[in-house]
Write an enzyme that holds these catalytic residues in place. Structure first.
Site, PDB file in Angstrom:
ATOM      1  CB  THR A 159      92.839 -55.879  37.076  1.00 20.29           C
ATOM      2  OG1 THR A 159      92.376 -56.616  38.197  1.00 20.29           O
ATOM      3  CG2 THR A 159      91.663 -55.295  36.322  1.00 20.29           C
ATOM      4  CB  THR A 196      87.571 -55.582  42.823  1.00 15.84           C
ATOM      5  OG1 THR A 196      87.413 -54.305  43.381  1.00 15.84           O
ATOM      6  CG2 THR A 196      88.406 -55.410  41.536  1.00 15.84           C
ATOM      7  CD  GLU A 282      95.390 -56.812  44.476  1.00 10.31           C
ATOM      8  OE1 GLU A 282      95.018 -56.274  43.429  1.00 10.31           O
ATOM      9  OE2 GLU A 282      95.376 -56.254  45.580  1.00 10.31           O
ATOM     10  CG  ASN A 404      96.809 -53.654  46.847  1.00  8.40           C
ATOM     11  OD1 ASN A 404      96.079 -53.290  45.943  1.00  8.40           O
ATOM     12  ND2 ASN A 404      96.818 -54.888  47.316  1.00  8.40           N
ATOM     13  CB  THR A 409     101.620 -44.445  40.005  1.00 10.11           C
ATOM     14  OG1 THR A 409     101.920 -45.076  41.229  1.00 10.11           O
ATOM     15  CG2 THR A 409     100.671 -43.314  40.224  1.00 10.11           C
TER      16      THR A 409
END
Lengths: 409, 409
Positions: A159, A196, A282, A404, A409
């Site tokens: 992802t 996750t 991340e 994040n 979107t």
């Protein structure tokens, strides 16, 4: 003893889920994402013993429930189908049906028993799967044994990850070469207990589902459950291990003289993947390893290590290469673990910060240089007992926020 | 009943620690920081009933230990001396001595019994106080009653805070006007149970130390302990309340017919300061309030509310004005609180996101507009019981990282 075991284990260069005998894989672009591959499969030539550990999040996503049910029937699996982009979580009755369809489409396409198929999804929560795309994607899967097939699968499961994660290890057990391979994804929402993150392990050892489960659970507590990126756990994640027995060893049991070698082999693979996930947190610029010694017991040591590596203040200080060890003390003190406020030793890399809880003089330049390396080690000795444990994480950078603030979107 | 109580309480415009009768204050630049004021004092004309709540961090800093000892002797205090820049934490025997010296210097300068003086420090952990500067600073304190004196104190206690935090409320109890005033600091390292936060409340009610303690503890659990900025708790923080009795009421006890009015008055002041602290979280651009209804009990409701408002993923999504409600579900699910995965309602401001755990259609534009406001409200109804609770926090921005990557240096 530990050292001897480790010496028997060989890391395979560019090892992956195809390293053990009898597995094929594929990854395709089903259209759930704009361009990146988003659907993948692993297949074992013959039904394999299966073991899984699942997220502890109370909102478990549909694919986990379906996979659990598959494994519960015979303890065997022959295929794992995975999509990224959509987590199929919080999708109610329709989501559950979609996961069941994903399983049956895979079973039909590859002519496998339904309960030999596991399903995994990762991505945005609360959206329905586009089943037309999933269906077409499954039809187009063509598993193979080449390195590019492995790369396709490794890509399809990502992802927000920046890099693919894979590994391979082997060892001689019972006079046979037993090999384990792994692939994983996970980059944010990673904290305790399967967050996750998806981990897939293939292995050619002969072992019963029960014993494989026991080994996987034991190893997971020391590896995957000891990484944290942001303290959040996800609805979707799991680690799945298939062992198809093609190595031809006598079935492994806890009574087998080389049982511990097998557990260590599995641990090596899990720790390797776990560290790759932490390193690819991340926005991460550094991999952080915290080792705690002298705790009341191993469990408390692991817990404290994870508290330290999960502290936003410690993580930002490491990002800024600032040896602000007071934040490490703060993180230790906020646990309920047994500590003695007057006996703590601490070092950041080779640089001693605290001895018997008293600050040591150190060179700020030296500390800054060390903290500018890509691998940061923090060592804490509490001197209250013999417990030891490690945890892994990453620093907290501007890019974590960037990624994040606009993931969906 | 709650509503009636609230109506009896009046907010004082520009209220502060000087709003109640009989208090003076000052703040000076002692030189612990480059330029900002860094040392302050609050004095009550007469000994006041004292109550305090302290950090739960196991490494409690020296000033807390000294303050505890002061209060334990008679339950009374007449002065609180506070420095910023240096937390005097993890400083061993020398740090403890320094806190004792800070107390005795204040007692001598203002001719007060030693055990009538409380000490508080906030700032970097693991550094010794510069006692020459502290001593000179204490000598230069000249407490007064003007608004500028209050501003001096409010400034002196700040660290990375951007704004001063103060409030004042009054109510008629027993036919007398009872007033409470407050000042606070805290911006990072704020999480449960008194984390890097100092709160000072002055009050002119007559009340015993025991009853004041009981009221403060009860109120703290619903206010200060329900804010979180980054999940870290500090070694130093406390909330201290002085009540000097100058209002002339009959002493307040739980049996007093207006006891609940007093508790509500105290709660108003604490909630006001708590929200100001959350709003001023390091790098924050928005104040976030999470209200949880329908939990098993109030405690679980508060716990879940705090988990949501403390999630890095929720915080970054709010920073990015992204209505990623799946992360709220993730945060709820990772608690062990009683939930039913099929009965959750959720709204972000006026916009319904989930009903009975099924996603609602909503306008992304409307959601984005709402999330771009400075005050964000998240409402969750679990429909498993009657528990209700609130928590407050802030978003997680680039500036949080910036501030914390280089706080110490």
């Amino acid at each position: 003893m530990q050292l001897l075991l480790k010496e028997k284990i060989v890391e395979i260069e560019n090892g992956n889920i195809l390293s053990p005998q009898g597995f094929t894989t594929a990854g395709v672009h089903a259209g759930l994402r704009h361009a990146k591959k988003d659907l993948g499969i692993i297949i074992s030539e013959i039904p394999a013993s299966a073991a899984a550990v699942y997220t502890t999040n109370q909102f478990q996503a549909a694919p986990l429930i379906v996979t659990k049910e598959s494994i519960e029937r015979e303890g065997l699996l022959q295929a794992v189908v995975v999509n990224s982009a959509c987590a199929n979580a919080c999708t109610g009755v329709r989501g559950h049906k979609d996961a069941l369809i994903m399983r049956s489409l895979t079973s039909e396409k590859f002519n496998l028993k339904e309960n030999y198929v596991a399903v995994a999804s990762t991505g945005v929560i609360g959206k329905y799967l586009d089943m037309e795309k999933v269906s077409n994607g499954i039809q187009s899967l063509s598993p193979g044994k080449s390195n590019s097939d492995a790369v396709d699968f490794q890509t399809a499961i990502l992802t927000t990850d920046i890099v693919m994660k894979s590994c391979g290890y082997s060892s001689i057990i019972d006079g046979k070469t037993i090999t384990i391979g792994g692939a994983a994804k996970g980059s944010g929402m990673i904290h305790p207990n399967m967050a996750t993150m998806l981990g897939f392990l293939t292995c050619d050892a002969a072992i019963s589902p029960e014993n494989l489960s026991a080994a996987l659970k034991r190893v997971t507590n020391h590896t995957f459950n000891q990484i944290t990126v942001d303290g959040d756990t996800s609805t979707n994640d799991m680690v799945l291990c298939l062992a198809n027995g093609l190595a031809g060893n006598h079935p492994l049991t806890p009574e087998h003289p080389e049982w511990e070698t097998f557990v260590e082999l599995l641990k090596k693979a899990c720790e390797n993947l776990a560290k790759q996930i932490a390193r690819d947190g991340e926005g991460a610029t550094k991999l952080v390893e915290v080792e705690v010694l002298g705790a009341k017991d191993d469990e408390e040591a692991r817990f404290i290590a994870k508290q330290i590596v999960g502290s936003s203040l410690v993580k930002t200080a490491i990002f800024g290469a600032d040896a602000n060890w007071g934040r490490i003390i703060g993180a230790i003190g906020q646990t309920k673990a047994a500590i003695n406020p007057y006996t703590v030793d601490m070092a950041i890399g080779p640089i001693k910060m605290l001895e018997n809880s008293v600050p040591c003089a150190f060179s700020e330049d030296e500390a800054r240089n060390y903290l500018n390396q890509p691998f940061i080690k923090i060592l804490v000795d509490l001197h209250v007992g013999k417990g030891a444990g490690k945890a892994w994480g990453c620093d907290l950078s501007y890019d974590y926020v960037k990624i994040n603030a606009s993931y969906r979107t």
